[in-house]
Design a protein around this motif. Sequence first.
Motif, mmCIF file in Angstrom:
data_model
loop_
_atom_site.group_PDB
_atom_site.id
_atom_site.type_symbol
_atom_site.label_atom_id
_atom_site.label_comp_id
_atom_site.label_asym_id
_atom_site.label_seq_id
_atom_site.Cartn_x
_atom_site.Cartn_y
_atom_site.Cartn_z
ATOM 1 N N THR A 45 -11.572 -6.413 -2.667
ATOM 2 C CA THR A 45 -12.438 -5.320 -3.103
ATOM 3 C C THR A 45 -11.623 -4.043 -3.229
ATOM 4 O O THR A 45 -10.488 -3.960 -2.724
ATOM 5 C CB THR A 45 -13.565 -5.084 -2.088
ATOM 6 N N ALA A 46 -12.222 -3.072 -3.869
ATOM 7 C CA ALA A 46 -11.578 -1.760 -3.970
ATOM 8 C C ALA A 46 -11.329 -1.194 -2.576
ATOM 9 O O ALA A 46 -10.307 -0.550 -2.330
ATOM 10 C CB ALA A 46 -12.439 -0.816 -4.797
ATOM 11 N N ALA A 47 -12.238 -1.470 -1.651
ATOM 12 C CA ALA A 47 -12.065 -0.989 -0.277
ATOM 13 C C ALA A 47 -10.832 -1.608 0.382
ATOM 14 O O ALA A 47 -10.123 -0.937 1.135
ATOM 15 C CB ALA A 47 -13.315 -1.288 0.545
ATOM 16 N N ASP A 48 -10.553 -2.886 0.094
ATOM 17 C CA ASP A 48 -9.353 -3.539 0.627
ATOM 18 C C ASP A 48 -8.096 -2.830 0.140
ATOM 19 O O ASP A 48 -7.166 -2.575 0.914
ATOM 20 C CB ASP A 48 -9.288 -5.006 0.183
ATOM 21 N N VAL A 49 -8.077 -2.517 -1.127
ATOM 22 C CA VAL A 49 -6.910 -1.855 -1.716
ATOM 23 C C VAL A 49 -6.783 -0.434 -1.176
ATOM 24 O O VAL A 49 -5.687 0.016 -0.843
ATOM 25 C CB VAL A 49 -6.978 -1.883 -3.251
ATOM 26 N N ARG A 50 -7.900 0.274 -1.061
ATOM 27 C CA ARG A 50 -7.860 1.633 -0.499
ATOM 28 C C ARG A 50 -7.334 1.620 0.931
ATOM 29 O O ARG A 50 -6.569 2.492 1.331
ATOM 30 C CB ARG A 50 -9.239 2.286 -0.561
ATOM 31 N N CYS A 51 -7.728 0.611 1.694
ATOM 32 C CA CYS A 51 -7.237 0.479 3.070
ATOM 33 C C CYS A 51 -5.725 0.281 3.078
ATOM 34 O O CYS A 51 -5.016 0.890 3.883
ATOM 35 C CB CYS A 51 -7.946 -0.690 3.755
ATOM 36 N N TYR A 52 -5.242 -0.577 2.188
ATOM 37 C CA TYR A 52 -3.798 -0.810 2.074
ATOM 38 C C TYR A 52 -3.078 0.492 1.720
ATOM 39 O O TYR A 52 -2.073 0.853 2.335
ATOM 40 C CB TYR A 52 -3.507 -1.881 1.023
ATOM 41 N N ILE A 53 -3.601 1.196 0.743
ATOM 42 C CA ILE A 53 -2.993 2.454 0.300
ATOM 43 C C ILE A 53 -2.975 3.460 1.442
ATOM 44 O O ILE A 53 -1.947 4.111 1.691
ATOM 45 C CB ILE A 53 -3.725 3.000 -0.940
#
Length: 69
Positions: free
Chosen positions: A38-46
């Motif tokens: 999800t976009a949230a997964d990517v935001r967390c990574y970032i």
Amino acid sequence: MVMYLDGPSLEKRSHERDLYSLKRLAPLFAGREPASLTAADVRCYIAQRQTDGVSAATINKEVGCSGPL
């Protein structure tokens, strides 16, 4: 991602860079189907990489390394 690294990435000049990106991406995303991300997964990574002091350009290269999904 591993299939991408074993295939199309081998033809790129930046193959070594792709391998580095995989090393960073794998702990968070290994074993997950691309459709489950999800976009949230990517935001967390970032956010985590920013906390690590990594530049925006490096983060963009890492996130963009996934190749065609």
